[in-house]
Design an enzyme around this catalytic site. Structure first.
Site, PDB file in Angstrom:
ATOM      1  N   HIS A 119       7.171  -5.745  11.302  1.00 27.64           N
ATOM      2  CA  HIS A 119       6.455  -4.580  11.309  1.00 27.64           C
ATOM      3  C   HIS A 119       6.071  -4.066  12.577  1.00 27.64           C
ATOM      4  O   HIS A 119       4.927  -4.001  13.030  1.00 27.64           O
ATOM      5  CB  HIS A 119       5.124  -4.658  10.407  1.00 27.64           C
ATOM      6  CG  HIS A 119       4.494  -3.221   9.980  1.00 27.64           C
ATOM      7  ND1 HIS A 119       3.853  -2.577  10.878  1.00 27.64           N
ATOM      8  CD2 HIS A 119       4.674  -2.665   8.878  1.00 27.64           C
ATOM      9  CE1 HIS A 119       3.411  -1.374  10.279  1.00 27.64           C
ATOM     10  NE2 HIS A 119       3.976  -1.227   9.308  1.00 27.64           N
ATOM     11  N   HIS A 146       0.964  -1.219   0.089  1.00 28.81           N
ATOM     12  CA  HIS A 146       0.022   0.063  -0.008  1.00 28.81           C
ATOM     13  C   HIS A 146       0.746   1.199  -0.050  1.00 28.81           C
ATOM     14  O   HIS A 146       2.068   1.041  -0.070  1.00 28.81           O
ATOM     15  CB  HIS A 146      -0.665  -0.043   1.319  1.00 28.81           C
ATOM     16  CG  HIS A 146      -0.389   0.001   2.505  1.00 28.81           C
ATOM     17  ND1 HIS A 146       0.469  -0.851   2.789  1.00 28.81           N
ATOM     18  CD2 HIS A 146      -0.388   0.746   3.664  1.00 28.81           C
ATOM     19  CE1 HIS A 146       1.248  -0.618   4.151  1.00 28.81           C
ATOM     20  NE2 HIS A 146       0.418   0.518   4.527  1.00 28.81           N
ATOM     21  N   ASP A 179       5.778   4.638   5.211  1.00 28.44           N
ATOM     22  CA  ASP A 179       6.867   3.312   5.680  1.00 28.44           C
ATOM     23  C   ASP A 179       6.842   2.385   4.633  1.00 28.44           C
ATOM     24  O   ASP A 179       7.699   1.588   4.986  1.00 28.44           O
ATOM     25  CB  ASP A 179       6.473   3.257   6.923  1.00 28.44           C
ATOM     26  CG  ASP A 179       4.867   2.361   6.990  1.00 28.44           C
ATOM     27  OD1 ASP A 179       4.110   2.942   6.514  1.00 28.44           O
ATOM     28  OD2 ASP A 179       4.864   1.714   7.961  1.00 28.44           O
ATOM     29  N   HIS A 180       5.969   2.290   3.582  1.00 28.54           N
ATOM     30  CA  HIS A 180       6.034   1.098   2.375  1.00 28.54           C
ATOM     31  C   HIS A 180       6.697   1.746   1.368  1.00 28.54           C
ATOM     32  O   HIS A 180       6.948   0.627   0.274  1.00 28.54           O
ATOM     33  CB  HIS A 180       4.827   0.455   2.396  1.00 28.54           C
ATOM     34  CG  HIS A 180       4.435  -0.187   3.814  1.00 28.54           C
ATOM     35  ND1 HIS A 180       4.804  -1.405   4.261  1.00 28.54           N
ATOM     36  CD2 HIS A 180       3.951   0.427   4.790  1.00 28.54           C
ATOM     37  CE1 HIS A 180       4.158  -1.598   5.485  1.00 28.54           C
ATOM     38  NE2 HIS A 180       3.781  -0.657   5.965  1.00 28.54           N
TER      39      HIS A 180
HETATM   40 ZN   LIG Z   1       3.258   0.265   7.748  1.00 25.98          ZN
HETATM   41 ZN   LIG Z   2       0.061   1.406   6.585  1.00 24.30          ZN
END
Ligand SMILES: [Zn+2]
Ligand SMILES: [Zn+2]
Length: 303
Positions: A265, A61, A65-66
């Protein structure tokens, strides 16, 4: 055969001792990356794995942070003089998001190809990888991925003879080539027995525990799963922000029965994930609290 590295195990923000969650796979000279937050290329460098052969990047997504590490990684791949196209896979909006990030990495010596996911489940083959994307439940559109390496059946001499296929074509057919001979199409399926068990890694982060995750993780060699919180009093927070606790992840693993599960995570506030693992392992014994840089080398079964 299939090397897996969990480059980082952090959620939300990178920490001095913990990079953001992302996973790299290597198979037959082709690399695949899932997610690329801030600092992912530093984690990659630390591991000593090259970014140049990355042929596919899958995004779960578009939370920072990704994906915020993408422009820097693209620049590094360009500086390494990559010229082969790079395929990006992700939820709807992929091209728009990446184009915005590309304003700071405008000139690249290679082409970007986009595969936007629109269905709840999507299946594709890219290089050696069979990729299954499945929609999970986060506060924005988010997907989990199963990455598989299929394995063809054993060579069947009797079938090859019965099909009257000249012996000189056998090894090429066995390697998956198709060819024409005297006006007839010869295919690998004519000389191979039933498919054998391949390799599978299933990855999901940033979601509530929905049944589809266990469905895709079923029988995986490795299941990499979000565990945002280990503390019991954070269960409500996990629900509110659409994340998972260690225990919710463990119940998914119990359902799916992968060979192993790695948690990842972690919330930045969670400094010692190991502290909660006794209880996690009482739910699913083959669970581990992963650390940055953990690798696993998967091989086909011997048979
Ligand atoms: Zn995340
Ligand atoms: Zn997220």
């Amino acid at each position: 055969m299939l090397d897996i590295c969990l480059l980082g195990t952090g959620g939300m923000m990178p920490l001095p001792y913990r990079w953001l969650t992302s996973m790299m796979a290597r198979c037959r000279g082709s690399n695949l990356l899932i997610d690329c937050g801030e600092g992912t290329q530093v984690a990659l460098k630390e591991k000593g794995w090259s970014p140049k052969p990355i042929d596919v990047i899958c995004f779960t997504h578009y939370h920072a942070d990704h994906i915020s590490g993408l422009p820097g990684l693209l620049l590094t791949m360009g500086n390494a003089e990559r010229v082969e196209p790079l395929t990006l896979v992700g939820p709807k909006g992929l091209e728009r998001v990446v184009s915005a990030l590309r304003t700071i990495a405008p000139e690249l010596p290679f082409e970007l190809k986009f595969v936007e996911l629109t269905e709840n489940r999507e299946h594709m083959e890219l290089g050696p990888y069979v990729i299954d994307a499945y929609r999970v439940n986060h506060n924005v559109i988010c997907y989990g991925y199963s990455i598989s390496i299929p394995r063809t059946g054993r060579f069947d001499v009797e079938r090859a003879k019965a099909e009257a296929i000249p012996q000189k074509f056998w090894s090429r057919l066995q390697k998956g080539e198709e060819m024409e001979h005297e006006g007839r199409l010869l295919t690998p399926g004519m000389v191979l027995g039933p498919d054998r068990r391949g390799l599978k890694v299933t990855y999901c982060t940033d979601t509530r525990p929905v049944p589809v995750i266990a469905e895709y993780a079923a029988g995986a060699d490795l299941f990499i799963c979000e565990g945002m919180y280990g503390e019991k009093d954070k269960a409500a927070k996990a629900k509110e922000y659409k994340h998972m606790t260690f225990y919710e992840a463990a119940y998914l693993a119990r359902e799916a029965q992968p060979a192993q599960m790695w948690l990842t995570h972690y919330s930045p506030s969670l400094t010692r994930p190991e502290e909660y693992m006794d209880e996690v392992r009482s739910i699913f014994p083959r669970a581990k609290a992963a650390r940055d840089g953990w690798t696993m080398e998967l091989e086909f079964d011997e048979d």
